[in-house]
Design a protein around this motif. Structure first.
Motif, PDB file in Angstrom:
ATOM      1  N   THR A 117       0.832  -1.202   0.000  1.00  0.00           N
ATOM      2  CA  THR A 117       0.000   0.000   0.000  1.00  0.00           C
ATOM      3  C   THR A 117       0.863   1.248   0.000  1.00  0.00           C
ATOM      4  O   THR A 117       1.783   1.374   0.808  1.00  0.00           O
ATOM      5  CB  THR A 117      -0.928   0.015   1.226  1.00  0.00           C
ATOM      6  OG1 THR A 117      -1.704  -1.187   1.238  1.00  0.00           O
ATOM      7  CG2 THR A 117      -1.862   1.205   1.201  1.00  0.00           C
TER       8      THR A 117
ATOM      9  N   LYS B  69       0.504   5.273   0.552  1.00  0.00           N
ATOM     10  CA  LYS B  69      -0.415   6.269   1.105  1.00  0.00           C
ATOM     11  C   LYS B  69       0.217   7.652   1.037  1.00  0.00           C
ATOM     12  O   LYS B  69       1.432   7.795   1.188  1.00  0.00           O
ATOM     13  CB  LYS B  69      -0.760   5.950   2.560  1.00  0.00           C
ATOM     14  CG  LYS B  69      -1.627   4.728   2.724  1.00  0.00           C
ATOM     15  CD  LYS B  69      -2.052   4.541   4.155  1.00  0.00           C
ATOM     16  CE  LYS B  69      -2.969   3.334   4.266  1.00  0.00           C
ATOM     17  NZ  LYS B  69      -3.490   3.168   5.606  1.00  0.00           N
TER      18      LYS B  69
ATOM     19  N   GLN C 129      -5.897  -1.138  -6.645  1.00  0.00           N
ATOM     20  CA  GLN C 129      -6.987  -0.250  -6.253  1.00  0.00           C
ATOM     21  C   GLN C 129      -6.447   1.143  -5.922  1.00  0.00           C
ATOM     22  O   GLN C 129      -5.383   1.264  -5.300  1.00  0.00           O
ATOM     23  CB  GLN C 129      -7.725  -0.785  -5.036  1.00  0.00           C
ATOM     24  CG  GLN C 129      -8.522  -2.031  -5.309  1.00  0.00           C
ATOM     25  CD  GLN C 129      -9.395  -2.410  -4.127  1.00  0.00           C
ATOM     26  OE1 GLN C 129      -8.989  -2.306  -2.982  1.00  0.00           O
ATOM     27  NE2 GLN C 129     -10.618  -2.852  -4.417  1.00  0.00           N
TER      28      GLN C 129
ATOM     29  N   ASN D 206      -7.815   4.411  -3.906  1.00  0.00           N
ATOM     30  CA  ASN D 206      -8.850   4.892  -2.990  1.00  0.00           C
ATOM     31  C   ASN D 206     -10.045   3.942  -2.920  1.00  0.00           C
ATOM     32  O   ASN D 206     -11.200   4.361  -2.936  1.00  0.00           O
ATOM     33  CB  ASN D 206      -9.289   6.313  -3.373  1.00  0.00           C
ATOM     34  CG  ASN D 206      -8.144   7.298  -3.302  1.00  0.00           C
ATOM     35  OD1 ASN D 206      -7.257   7.175  -2.466  1.00  0.00           O
ATOM     36  ND2 ASN D 206      -8.136   8.261  -4.198  1.00  0.00           N
ATOM     37  N   GLY D 207      -9.731   2.641  -2.872  1.00  0.00           N
ATOM     38  CA  GLY D 207     -10.761   1.625  -2.705  1.00  0.00           C
ATOM     39  C   GLY D 207     -11.485   1.198  -3.968  1.00  0.00           C
ATOM     40  O   GLY D 207     -12.341   0.326  -3.925  1.00  0.00           O
ATOM     41  N   LYS D 208     -11.138   1.789  -5.116  1.00  0.00           N
ATOM     42  CA  LYS D 208     -11.794   1.430  -6.373  1.00  0.00           C
ATOM     43  C   LYS D 208     -10.807   0.709  -7.278  1.00  0.00           C
ATOM     44  O   LYS D 208      -9.650   1.128  -7.412  1.00  0.00           O
ATOM     45  CB  LYS D 208     -12.327   2.679  -7.081  1.00  0.00           C
ATOM     46  CG  LYS D 208     -13.408   3.382  -6.296  1.00  0.00           C
ATOM     47  CD  LYS D 208     -13.901   4.608  -7.019  1.00  0.00           C
ATOM     48  CE  LYS D 208     -14.965   5.321  -6.178  1.00  0.00           C
ATOM     49  NZ  LYS D 208     -15.378   6.580  -6.765  1.00  0.00           N
ATOM     50  N   ASP D 209     -11.265  -0.357  -7.923  1.00  0.00           N
ATOM     51  CA  ASP D 209     -10.400  -1.132  -8.814  1.00  0.00           C
ATOM     52  C   ASP D 209      -9.902  -0.276  -9.973  1.00  0.00           C
ATOM     53  O   ASP D 209     -10.674   0.495 -10.558  1.00  0.00           O
ATOM     54  CB  ASP D 209     -11.149  -2.340  -9.374  1.00  0.00           C
ATOM     55  CG  ASP D 209     -11.381  -3.413  -8.331  1.00  0.00           C
ATOM     56  OD1 ASP D 209     -10.737  -3.360  -7.255  1.00  0.00           O
ATOM     57  OD2 ASP D 209     -12.198  -4.315  -8.579  1.00  0.00           O
TER      58      ASP D 209
ATOM     59  N   THR E 132      -4.715   6.488  -1.448  1.00  0.00           N
ATOM     60  CA  THR E 132      -4.334   5.150  -1.020  1.00  0.00           C
ATOM     61  C   THR E 132      -4.332   4.263  -2.245  1.00  0.00           C
ATOM     62  O   THR E 132      -5.369   4.064  -2.874  1.00  0.00           O
ATOM     63  CB  THR E 132      -5.309   4.587   0.032  1.00  0.00           C
ATOM     64  OG1 THR E 132      -5.353   5.456   1.171  1.00  0.00           O
ATOM     65  CG2 THR E 132      -4.878   3.201   0.494  1.00  0.00           C
TER      66      THR E 132
ATOM     67  N   SER F  55      -3.211   0.494  -3.569  1.00  0.00           N
ATOM     68  CA  SER F  55      -2.803  -0.816  -3.075  1.00  0.00           C
ATOM     69  C   SER F  55      -2.823  -1.835  -4.216  1.00  0.00           C
ATOM     70  O   SER F  55      -3.570  -1.696  -5.180  1.00  0.00           O
ATOM     71  CB  SER F  55      -3.711  -1.280  -1.937  1.00  0.00           C
ATOM     72  OG  SER F  55      -5.032  -1.412  -2.396  1.00  0.00           O
TER      73      SER F  55
END
Length: 158
Positions: A88, A90, A122, A124-127, A154, A156
């Motif tokens: 990750t 950040k 991903q 910010n949490g979106k693929d 973010t 990852s």
């Protein structure tokens, strides 16, 4: 290339310049232009060189480039870490009033030292479907991100 305590000889054509990045470093960059004013309109990118533990860090200081006092600025700290099979990156933003809506976006992130092709990336949490992986250089690249610098980030992959 990974080398510790060894001398390496690298053949380079006379018209090329080699740039070496130590693992563990995150470098913010911006496309050059002929003037500072023109350059400040170009998008930003990040070059991430992971160390042997899958970690890196770096900071990005932004101000107007003209004022003599440091009253309005933005400091962005980047950290990358690995936990299990997930790595990750950040960004934490300390905005003291500089980043404006007109500040160019972060468009590209290139990560060296990624050992295998990620199954999932991903932002910010979106693929993200717009990533590429180069196994010969262990390089993961994400383009067309349009990430505003004052927004949290973010990224990852696993």
């Amino acid at each position: 290339m990974t080398s510790t305590g060894q001398t390496q000889e690298l053949n380079t054509p006379i018209d090329h310049i080699q740039v070496h990045v130590r693992g563990g470093i995150t470098i913010p960059m911006q496309e050059p232009a002929l003037t500072t004013t023109a350059s400040r309109q170009n998008p930003y990118s990040l070059l991430v060189g992971l160390d042997e533990n899958g970690a890196s860090s770096g900071q990005f200081y932004l101000d107007d480039g003209e004022s003599l006092t440091m009253e309005k600025y933005t400091l962005i700290s980047y950290t990358t870490s690995r936990s299990g099979s997930t790595t990750t990156l950040k960004a934490s933003v300390d905005d003291k009033g500089y980043v404006k809506i007109s500040t160019p976006a972060l468009n590209t992130i290139t990560v060296f030292g990624v050992d295998s092709q990620p199954a999932k990336v991903q932002l910010n949490g979106k693929d993200l479907s717009t990533f590429t992986y180069d196994s010969s250089n262990k390089k993961l690249s994400m383009t067309k991100l349009s990430q505003h610098l004052s927004a949290s980030l973010t990224l990852s992959w696993e």
